[in-house]
Design an enzyme around this catalytic site. Structure first.
Site, PDB file in Angstrom:
ATOM      1  N   CYS A   2      22.388 -33.494 -98.697  1.00 44.70           N
ATOM      2  CA  CYS A   2      23.637 -34.167 -99.011  1.00 44.70           C
ATOM      3  C   CYS A   2      24.081 -33.618-100.356  1.00 44.70           C
ATOM      4  O   CYS A   2      23.347 -32.904-101.014  1.00 44.70           O
ATOM      5  CB  CYS A   2      23.417 -35.666 -99.121  1.00 44.70           C
ATOM      6  N   ARG A  27      27.299 -29.023 -98.210  1.00 49.93           N
ATOM      7  CA  ARG A  27      25.937 -29.573 -98.144  1.00 49.93           C
ATOM      8  C   ARG A  27      25.807 -30.685 -97.105  1.00 49.93           C
ATOM      9  O   ARG A  27      24.703 -31.138 -96.787  1.00 49.93           O
ATOM     10  CB  ARG A  27      25.539 -30.136 -99.503  1.00 49.93           C
ATOM     11  N   TRP A  74      24.879 -35.731 -95.022  1.00 55.34           N
ATOM     12  CA  TRP A  74      24.469 -35.035 -93.791  1.00 55.34           C
ATOM     13  C   TRP A  74      23.343 -35.890 -93.238  1.00 55.34           C
ATOM     14  O   TRP A  74      22.247 -35.913 -93.786  1.00 55.34           O
ATOM     15  CB  TRP A  74      23.991 -33.633 -94.138  1.00 55.34           C
ATOM     16  N   ASN A 100      20.101 -37.758-102.625  1.00 54.97           N
ATOM     17  CA  ASN A 100      19.944 -36.585-101.774  1.00 54.97           C
ATOM     18  C   ASN A 100      18.445 -36.357-101.602  1.00 54.97           C
ATOM     19  O   ASN A 100      17.720 -36.306-102.596  1.00 54.97           O
ATOM     20  CB  ASN A 100      20.594 -35.372-102.443  1.00 54.97           C
ATOM     21  N   GLY A 101      17.977 -36.249-100.370  1.00 61.16           N
ATOM     22  CA  GLY A 101      16.553 -36.047-100.117  1.00 61.16           C
ATOM     23  C   GLY A 101      16.104 -36.966 -98.998  1.00 61.16           C
ATOM     24  O   GLY A 101      16.935 -37.522 -98.271  1.00 61.16           O
ATOM     25  N   GLU A 488      20.070 -10.817 -87.527  1.00 60.09           N
ATOM     26  CA  GLU A 488      20.974 -11.481 -88.475  1.00 60.09           C
ATOM     27  C   GLU A 488      22.371 -11.642 -87.853  1.00 60.09           C
ATOM     28  O   GLU A 488      23.008 -12.700 -87.993  1.00 60.09           O
ATOM     29  CB  GLU A 488      21.027 -10.674 -89.781  1.00 60.09           C
ATOM     30  N   LYS A 492      24.369 -15.158 -87.173  1.00 62.50           N
ATOM     31  CA  LYS A 492      25.718 -15.391 -87.701  1.00 62.50           C
ATOM     32  C   LYS A 492      26.635 -15.870 -86.585  1.00 62.50           C
ATOM     33  O   LYS A 492      27.382 -16.832 -86.743  1.00 62.50           O
ATOM     34  CB  LYS A 492      26.233 -14.073 -88.289  1.00 62.50           C
ATOM     35  N   GLU A 495      25.724 -19.500 -85.321  1.00 62.73           N
ATOM     36  CA  GLU A 495      25.918 -20.635 -86.230  1.00 62.73           C
ATOM     37  C   GLU A 495      27.370 -20.984 -86.480  1.00 62.73           C
ATOM     38  O   GLU A 495      27.686 -22.146 -86.722  1.00 62.73           O
ATOM     39  CB  GLU A 495      25.138 -20.468 -87.541  1.00 62.73           C
ATOM     40  N   HIS A 511      11.376  -5.482 -70.538  1.00 60.54           N
ATOM     41  CA  HIS A 511      10.228  -6.369 -70.333  1.00 60.54           C
ATOM     42  C   HIS A 511      10.655  -7.803 -70.054  1.00 60.54           C
ATOM     43  O   HIS A 511       9.880  -8.729 -70.243  1.00 60.54           O
ATOM     44  CB  HIS A 511       9.289  -6.280 -71.544  1.00 60.54           C
ATOM     45  N   LYS A 608      24.418 -26.189 -96.094  1.00 64.75           N
ATOM     46  CA  LYS A 608      24.147 -24.946 -96.839  1.00 64.75           C
ATOM     47  C   LYS A 608      22.727 -24.911 -97.393  1.00 64.75           C
ATOM     48  O   LYS A 608      22.063 -23.897 -97.373  1.00 64.75           O
ATOM     49  CB  LYS A 608      25.159 -24.835 -97.982  1.00 64.75           C
TER      50      LYS A 608
HETATM   51  O1  M6R Z   1      19.153 -20.977 -99.521  1.00 65.81           O
HETATM   52  P1  M6R Z   1      18.246 -20.214 -98.609  1.00 65.81           P
HETATM   53  O2  M6R Z   1      18.469 -18.743 -98.712  1.00 65.81           O
HETATM   54  O3  M6R Z   1      16.799 -20.549 -98.807  1.00 65.81           O
HETATM   55  O4  M6R Z   1      18.639 -20.658 -97.161  1.00 65.81           O
HETATM   56  C1  M6R Z   1      17.905 -20.209 -96.053  1.00 65.81           C
HETATM   57  C2  M6R Z   1      18.627 -20.499 -94.751  1.00 65.81           C
HETATM   58  O5  M6R Z   1      18.813 -21.874 -94.598  1.00 65.81           O
HETATM   59  C3  M6R Z   1      19.984 -19.807 -94.691  1.00 65.81           C
HETATM   60  O6  M6R Z   1      19.867 -18.433 -94.881  1.00 65.81           O
HETATM   61  C4  M6R Z   1      20.654 -20.085 -93.327  1.00 65.81           C
HETATM   62  O7  M6R Z   1      19.934 -19.455 -92.326  1.00 65.81           O
HETATM   63  C5  M6R Z   1      22.113 -19.606 -93.356  1.00 65.81           C
HETATM   64  N1  M6R Z   1      22.976 -20.683 -93.009  1.00 65.81           N
HETATM   65  C6  M6R Z   1      22.405 -18.532 -92.396  1.00 65.81           C
HETATM   66  O8  M6R Z   1      23.718 -18.097 -92.491  1.00 65.81           O
END
Ligand code: M6R
Length: 613
Positions: A2, A27, A74, A100-101, A488, A492, A495, A511, A608
Site C-alpha cells: 500500500c 503501490r 492494495w 503498509n505491510g 521478460e 511485460k 502483466e 518437446h 509496484k
Molecule cells: O522492485 P523489484 O525490482 O524488486 O521488483 C521485482 C518485481 O516485482 C518486478 O520486477 C515486477 O516483476 C515488475 N512489475 C515487472 O514489470
C-alpha cells in the site's frame, strides 16, 4: 503493498495528502482514505476505489487540519470496501493509523483485544494497531509528554510481520508518530513542514532533504523538528540525506503514461547507469565496491537472486559473468531461493537485484545469505532502500524513479550495470582477453545512441499491436540470451495486456509446446545471437508450417525467410543485445494494452513494490 503519506506543517493537509497518494497509487489502488486533526477531533474519510474518488467524498473540502495521514490500499486482509479502507481508528476515535505491510499475528491480537472489550469494524489486520495503541495508552499512568510515543512503541513490540505506520491523535494535535519494520518509509523535511511517504518521488516536489528510517525506529514528527528513537526509546541521531533526483522525473512530462515516458527515457537512463564507470582506455571503476583479486579468486559460485523483471535482468547477465570470469553463476527466484536451503558459504558471492529495494522475498534471501557467511552486493535503483542497508555493498542503477508498475528502464539499467560489473570482475581477475573487454566497453558506450535508433523505428510495432490486440495467446521464442529476453517480453505482455503468453527456449519447442501452435497464433522470435540465429530460424520455420503468424526482432539479415513481420535493430555485442532487443517488445506490450483501453501504468492485481511475501 500500500502507499502511505503524511503531512504536518502550516498548510491545509488534505490537498497535499491526496496529491501524494495520487503519486503513490502504483503501490495499490483499490481503496483510499485520509484522516486529519480537526477542531472536533480526528476526521476519517475513506472509500473503496481510486484515490481520485476522495475528491467526491462528502466533507472532503471542509477539512482544515494541518496535520494528516492518508493511504492508498492494495487489499491483503479483507476485500476492498469502505470498512476495510485505511485510516483505521481505535474504538474511542482517539488514534488514527495508516499501515503498509502485513501483521501476521493479527488473529491472536484481535482475540486479545476482543477479550479486553474492543470491537472490530473491519476484516483487516491493521485495525488491531490503533486499538493496541489505545490499550497501552489507557494502561499508562505516567502522563508525561512521551505517553503517546510509548503507547505506539509498546503496540509495535506486539506486532509480528511488517509495518510502516503513521499515527495521529486528537490528544496530541502537534505531533505525528511514525515507525517502520520491513516496510519502506521516508521523511522529507524542511524548516517548517515535514512530509512522510512510502517513497521518495511522491514528495520530491516539496524537498530534496530526506531522513531514511531503519527497522524498529520510532519518530516524533513535529512541523519544525523530527526526533528519532530506537526500539527502547533512546534518542538517536539521524543524518539528512540529500536526494538529487529531478522532481520532474516523477511527473509524466507530456507523455500519456509513465510507462511510455520510462521506455523513452532509456537512452538517458542507460547513459546515467554507465556514468563514469566506463571511461575509454581505463579500467571500469566502482567507487563503492572493494573486492580484491584474492577474494574474487576464492569464490566458487555467484548467485544472482531477484524477482520478476529484476530476475530476468539477472538471467540476461549470467552469460557475461560466466564467460568473462569463469565463475559459475546461478540465477534464482528470491521466493524459491529463501526456502530451498541453498548451498551458500563464505566462498559464495550473492548479488541481489531490486529496483525498489523493498521486495520482501529479495530482502529475506539477502538476510539468509548473510547469515550463511556469503558476501552480498545489492543492485538497486532507490537510494537508501532496505536492500541497500542490508547488503555488504550497494551499486545503484541511477535510472531515476520508475513509477509504472511494469518495469522497463530499470531492467535495461540493471542489465547494463551487471554487464559492467562482470567486466570489472574480469579486469580484477585478469580472466578475459583485455582487447575483447575494451571492445565490449566501447559497445556499451554506444548503447544510448543505439537505443535512440530503436525508438525511432517502431512503426511496425504499433501496426502489429493494432492487429493482434484481441488475441488470447502469444508465444515468445529465443535461444541463449534471446531466450532471457523472451521471458521478460512475455512477462511485460501478460502483466499489462492480460493476454496469456509464454516464453520458450526455441529448441525446447519440439518437446511439447509446439502442440499449442495453431493457425493464426502469433509467435514472436528474438534472433540476435549470430551463433544461434540459424538454429532459431529453423525452429520458427516449424511454427510457420503449423500456421503461426511471426514477428521477428533481429540484428541479423533475416529478411526473405517467410516471416510476416521483421523489425531490424542495430547490431551490437551479443553480451549486451537484451538492452536493445527488449525495447520494441516493451512497446509492443504497451500498445496492445492501449488498444485494449487498459490502465497501462496500474495493471489489475499488481503493485509496484511487493513488500509482502
Ligand atoms: O522492485 P523489484 O525490482 O524488486 O521488483 C521485482 C518485481 O516485482 C518486478 O520486477 C515486477 O516483476 C515488475 N512489475 C515487472 O514489470
Amino acid at each position: 503493498m500500500c502507499g502511505i503519506v503524511g503531512y504536518i506543517g502550516t498548510k491545509k493537509a488534505s490537498p497535499i495528502l491526496i496529491n501524494g497518494l495520487l503519486k503513490l497509487e502504483y503501490r495499490g489502488y483499490d481503496s483510499a482514505g485520509i484522516s486529519t486533526i480537526e477542531k472536533y477531533g480526528v476526521s476519517n474519510l475513506k472509500n473503496k476505489g481510486r484515490v481520485a474518488n476522495l475528491y467526491d467524498l462528502e466533507g472532503i473540502n471542509d477539512l482544515e487540519g494541518t496535520v494528516g495521514i492518508a493511504h492508498t490500499r492494495w487489499a491483503t486482509h479483507g476485500k476492498p470496501s469502505k470498512e476495510n479502507s485505511h485510516p483505521h481508528l481505535d474504538n474511542s476515535n482517539t488514534f488514527a493509523v495508516v499501515h503498509n505491510g502485513i501483521i501476521e499475528n493479527y488473529s491472536d491480537l484481535r482475540k486479545f483485544l476482543s477479550d479486553n472489550g474492543y470491537i472490530f469494524l473491519s476484516q483487516t489486520d491493521t485495525e488491531v494497531i490503533p486499538n493496541l495503541i489505545h490499550y497501552y495508552f489507557s494502561k499508562d499512568t505516567n502522563n508525561d509528554n512521551k505517553k503517546f510515543l510509548r503507547a505506539v512503541n509498546s503496540a509495535c513490540k506486539d506486532l509480528k510481520g511488517s509495518f510502516a505506520i503513521e499515527v495521529i491523535s486528537k490528544l496530541y494535535p502537534d505531533v505525528m508518530i511514525v515507525a517502520r519494520k520491513d516496510s519502506p518509509l521516508v521523511i522529507g523535511t524542511t524548516e517548517t513542514e515535514n512530509y512522510i511517504s512510502s517513497d521518495i518521488p511522491a514528495i520530491l516536489s516539496f524537498t530534496k532533504n530526506f531522513y531514511l528510517l531503519n527497522d524498529n525506529e520510532f519518530v516524533e514528527v513535529y512541523k519544525d523538528k523530527v526526533v528519532f528513537y530506537d526500539n527502547d526509546l533512546s534518542i538517536i541521531n539521524k543524518p539528512i540525506k540529500n536526494i538529487d533526483w529531478d522532481a520532474s522525473a516523477a511527473e509524466k512530462d507530456g507523455y500519456e503514461d509513465f510507462m511510455l515516458k520510462e521506455i523513452y527515457e532509456q537512452p538517458n537512463t542507460v547513459r546515467e547507469t554507465i556514468g563514469s564507470r566506463i571511461k575509454k582506455g581505463e579500467k571500469c571503476a566502482f567507487d563503492d565496491l572493494e573486492l580484491s583479486k584474492e577474494y574474487l579468486s576464492s569464490i566458487n559460485k555467484i548467485y544472482i537472486v531477484a524477482c520478476g523483471t529484476a530476475m530476468h535482468a539477472g538471467l540476461a547477465s549470467k552469460k557475461t559473468f560466466e564467460e568473462l570470469t569463469n565463475i559459475p553463476v546461478e540465477v534464482d527466484i528470491a521466493s524459491e531461493f529463501r526456502y530451498r536451503n541453498p548451498l551458500i558459504n563464505s566462498k559464495t558471492l550473492v548479488i541481489f537485484i531490486s529496483q525498489s529495494g523493498e521486495t520482501a522475498d529479495t530482502i529475506a534471501a539477502l538476510k539468509l545469505s548473510r547469515s550463511k557467511g556469503a558476501k552480498t552486493i545489492a543492485v538497486s535503483n532507490v537510494i537508501g532502500s532496505s536492500i541497500t542497508r542490508e547488503a555488504d555493498y550497494t551499486i545503484y542503477t541511477h535510472a531515476g524513479p520508475e513509477i509504472a508498475v511494469a518495469s522497463t528502464k530499470a531492467y535495461t539499467s540493471q542489465v547494463v550495470l551487471l554487464d559492467i560489473l562482470a567486466i570489472h570482475f574480469a579486469e580484477i581477475l585478469g580472466s578475459y582477453d583485455t582487447k575483447l573487454l575494451e571492445n565490449l566497453k566501447n559497445d556499451i558506450l554506444e548503447l544510448p545512441t543505439k537505443i535512440d535508433k530503436v525508438l525511432e523505428n517502431i512503426d511496425i510495432v504499433k501496426d502489429l499491436a493494432n492487429k493482434v490486440y484481441t488475441e488470447k495467446d502469444m508465444y515468445f521464442l529465443g535461444r541463449g540470451i534471446d531466450y532471457t529476453v523472451a521471458l521478460e517480453a512475455s512477462l511485460k505482455l501478460k502483466e499489462i495486456s492480460y493476454i496469456h503468453s509464454d516464453a520458450y527456449a526455441a529448441g525446447e519447442l519440439k518437446h511439447g509446446p509446439i502442440a499449442l501452435i495453431e493457425n493464426g497464433v502469433t509467435v514472436i522470435g528474438i534472433l540476435t545471437d549470430k551463433n544461434l540465429v540459424e538454429k532459431s530460424i529453423s525452429n520458427i520455420q516449424e511454427v510457420i508450417t503449423r500456421g503461426a503468424k511471426t514477428f521477428i526482432i533481429s540484428n541479423q539479415d533475416v529478411n526473405n525467410k517467410n516471416f510476416d513481420y521483421v523489425l531490424n535493430i542495430p547490431d551490437t555485442n551479443a553480451f549486451i543485445s537484451p538492452i536493445l532487443s527488449i525495447i520494441p517488445l516493451q512497446l509492443f506490450a504497451y500498445y496492445i494494452s492501449k488498444n485494449k483501453g487498459l490502465d497501462v501504468d496500474k495493471p489489475r492485481n499488481l503493485a509496484k513494490s511487493v513488500t509482502v511475501e
